[in-house]
Scaffold this motif. Sequence first.
Motif, PDB file in Angstrom:
ATOM      1  N   ASP A  53       0.509  -0.701  -0.066  1.00 28.83           N
ATOM      2  CA  ASP A  53       0.655   0.204  -0.122  1.00 28.83           C
ATOM      3  C   ASP A  53       0.885   1.315  -0.157  1.00 28.83           C
ATOM      4  O   ASP A  53       1.433   1.420   0.819  1.00 28.83           O
ATOM      5  CB  ASP A  53      -0.898  -0.040   1.565  1.00 28.83           C
ATOM      6  N   GLU A  54       0.386   1.974  -0.472  1.00 27.15           N
ATOM      7  CA  GLU A  54       1.387   3.528  -0.506  1.00 27.15           C
ATOM      8  C   GLU A  54       1.375   3.925   0.175  1.00 27.15           C
ATOM      9  O   GLU A  54       2.409   4.598   0.693  1.00 27.15           O
ATOM     10  CB  GLU A  54       0.857   4.320  -2.033  1.00 27.15           C
ATOM     11  N   ASP A  55      -0.132   4.198   1.144  1.00 32.56           N
ATOM     12  CA  ASP A  55       0.017   5.178   2.288  1.00 32.56           C
ATOM     13  C   ASP A  55       0.552   4.097   3.801  1.00 32.56           C
ATOM     14  O   ASP A  55       1.198   4.932   4.432  1.00 32.56           O
ATOM     15  CB  ASP A  55      -1.220   5.440   2.591  1.00 32.56           C
ATOM     16  N   ASP A  56       1.167   2.504   4.098  1.00 34.55           N
ATOM     17  CA  ASP A  56       1.505   2.704   4.073  1.00 34.55           C
ATOM     18  C   ASP A  56       2.701   1.018   3.991  1.00 34.55           C
ATOM     19  O   ASP A  56       1.259   0.165   3.926  1.00 34.55           O
ATOM     20  CB  ASP A  56       0.181   1.933   5.512  1.00 34.55           C
ATOM     21  N   ARG A  57       3.193   1.486   3.742  1.00 38.25           N
ATOM     22  CA  ARG A  57       4.369   0.670   3.146  1.00 38.25           C
ATOM     23  C   ARG A  57       4.496  -1.155   3.993  1.00 38.25           C
ATOM     24  O   ARG A  57       4.791  -1.981   3.284  1.00 38.25           O
ATOM     25  CB  ARG A  57       5.465   0.281   2.810  1.00 38.25           C
ATOM     26  N   ASP A  58       3.987  -1.186   5.121  1.00 36.93           N
ATOM     27  CA  ASP A  58       4.131  -2.497   5.948  1.00 36.93           C
ATOM     28  C   ASP A  58       2.538  -3.755   5.411  1.00 36.93           C
ATOM     29  O   ASP A  58       2.187  -4.647   5.798  1.00 36.93           O
ATOM     30  CB  ASP A  58       3.739  -2.085   7.485  1.00 36.93           C
ATOM     31  N   VAL A  59       2.007  -3.296   4.609  1.00 34.19           N
ATOM     32  CA  VAL A  59       0.771  -3.782   4.622  1.00 34.19           C
ATOM     33  C   VAL A  59      -0.145  -4.424   2.863  1.00 34.19           C
ATOM     34  O   VAL A  59       1.015  -3.409   2.484  1.00 34.19           O
ATOM     35  CB  VAL A  59      -0.816  -3.464   5.163  1.00 34.19           C
ATOM     36  N   ILE A  60      -0.797  -4.936   2.103  1.00 25.68           N
ATOM     37  CA  ILE A  60      -1.208  -4.775   1.260  1.00 25.68           C
ATOM     38  C   ILE A  60      -2.913  -4.660   0.793  1.00 25.68           C
ATOM     39  O   ILE A  60      -3.017  -5.223   1.544  1.00 25.68           O
ATOM     40  CB  ILE A  60      -0.362  -6.200   0.135  1.00 25.68           C
ATOM     41  N   GLY A  61      -2.728  -3.287   0.239  1.00 27.23           N
ATOM     42  CA  GLY A  61      -3.928  -2.977   0.574  1.00 27.23           C
ATOM     43  C   GLY A  61      -4.627  -3.784  -0.875  1.00 27.23           C
ATOM     44  O   GLY A  61      -4.212  -4.473  -1.457  1.00 27.23           O
ATOM     45  N   PRO A  62      -6.445  -3.291  -0.791  1.00 26.02           N
ATOM     46  CA  PRO A  62      -6.560  -3.394  -1.996  1.00 26.02           C
ATOM     47  C   PRO A  62      -6.405  -3.253  -2.956  1.00 26.02           C
ATOM     48  O   PRO A  62      -6.715  -4.285  -4.089  1.00 26.02           O
ATOM     49  CB  PRO A  62      -8.648  -3.099  -1.474  1.00 26.02           C
ATOM     50  N   GLU A  63      -5.500  -2.624  -3.147  1.00 23.12           N
ATOM     51  CA  GLU A  63      -5.590  -1.898  -4.423  1.00 23.12           C
ATOM     52  C   GLU A  63      -4.435  -2.961  -5.074  1.00 23.12           C
ATOM     53  O   GLU A  63      -4.207  -3.427  -6.263  1.00 23.12           O
ATOM     54  CB  GLU A  63      -5.315  -0.378  -4.426  1.00 23.12           C
ATOM     55  N   GLY A  64      -3.529  -3.108  -4.023  1.00 21.67           N
ATOM     56  CA  GLY A  64      -2.319  -5.009  -4.459  1.00 21.67           C
ATOM     57  C   GLY A  64      -2.625  -5.198  -4.093  1.00 21.67           C
ATOM     58  O   GLY A  64      -2.165  -6.519  -5.486  1.00 21.67           O
ATOM     59  N   LEU A  65      -4.232  -6.345  -3.963  1.00 22.40           N
ATOM     60  CA  LEU A  65      -5.033  -7.333  -4.044  1.00 22.40           C
ATOM     61  C   LEU A  65      -5.230  -7.802  -5.208  1.00 22.40           C
ATOM     62  O   LEU A  65      -4.673  -8.754  -6.193  1.00 22.40           O
ATOM     63  CB  LEU A  65      -6.059  -7.033  -2.598  1.00 22.40           C
ATOM     64  N   GLU A  66      -5.839  -5.870  -6.038  1.00 24.06           N
ATOM     65  CA  GLU A  66      -6.364  -6.318  -7.258  1.00 24.06           C
ATOM     66  C   GLU A  66      -5.111  -7.065  -8.320  1.00 24.06           C
ATOM     67  O   GLU A  66      -5.484  -7.091  -9.189  1.00 24.06           O
ATOM     68  CB  GLU A  66      -6.942  -4.820  -7.069  1.00 24.06           C
ATOM     69  N   LYS A  67      -3.826  -5.854  -7.994  1.00 23.72           N
ATOM     70  CA  LYS A  67      -2.768  -5.578  -8.561  1.00 23.72           C
ATOM     71  C   LYS A  67      -2.734  -7.033  -9.209  1.00 23.72           C
ATOM     72  O   LYS A  67      -2.154  -8.300  -9.504  1.00 23.72           O
ATOM     73  CB  LYS A  67      -2.016  -4.649  -8.488  1.00 23.72           C
ATOM     74  N   LEU A  68      -1.725  -8.035  -8.018  1.00 22.09           N
ATOM     75  CA  LEU A  68      -1.682  -8.924  -7.528  1.00 22.09           C
ATOM     76  C   LEU A  68      -2.332 -10.260  -8.553  1.00 22.09           C
ATOM     77  O   LEU A  68      -1.751 -10.957  -9.210  1.00 22.09           O
ATOM     78  CB  LEU A  68      -1.708  -9.784  -6.535  1.00 22.09           C
ATOM     79  N   SER A  69      -3.735  -9.655  -8.275  1.00 28.53           N
ATOM     80  CA  SER A  69      -4.555 -10.539  -9.298  1.00 28.53           C
ATOM     81  C   SER A  69      -4.793 -10.381 -10.366  1.00 28.53           C
ATOM     82  O   SER A  69      -4.804 -11.762 -11.432  1.00 28.53           O
ATOM     83  CB  SER A  69      -6.314 -10.725  -8.445  1.00 28.53           C
ATOM     84  N   LYS A  70      -4.313  -9.298 -10.880  1.00 26.52           N
ATOM     85  CA  LYS A  70      -4.216  -9.704 -12.835  1.00 26.52           C
ATOM     86  C   LYS A  70      -3.386  -9.563 -12.984  1.00 26.52           C
ATOM     87  O   LYS A  70      -3.025  -9.877 -14.319  1.00 26.52           O
ATOM     88  CB  LYS A  70      -4.575  -7.427 -12.995  1.00 26.52           C
TER      89      LYS A  70
END
Length: 71
Positions: A53-70
């Motif tokens: 996540d751009e705001d909290d680099r310690d987590v993968i947020g919803p956008e990151g999960l969406e990117k990962l799934s694509k």
Amino acid sequence: MRLSSLLCCVSNTPARSDEVDEINKVAPKESQEALTEPYVPQRAQVLFNLFADEDDRDVIGPEGLEKLSKE
């Protein structure tokens, strides 16, 4: 649970470009099977950083999960 807790042996600092170069040297070739490649903590951190996540680099947020799934 945070994904970073699963990566207990990986630091939270982003990989430097020379680390990325080194990781690319040990990256498996396309002809190699993924099941036989060894675990490399630096590669895991680089992968995590791609989706963090751009705001909290310690987590993968919803956008990151969406990117990962694509990918």
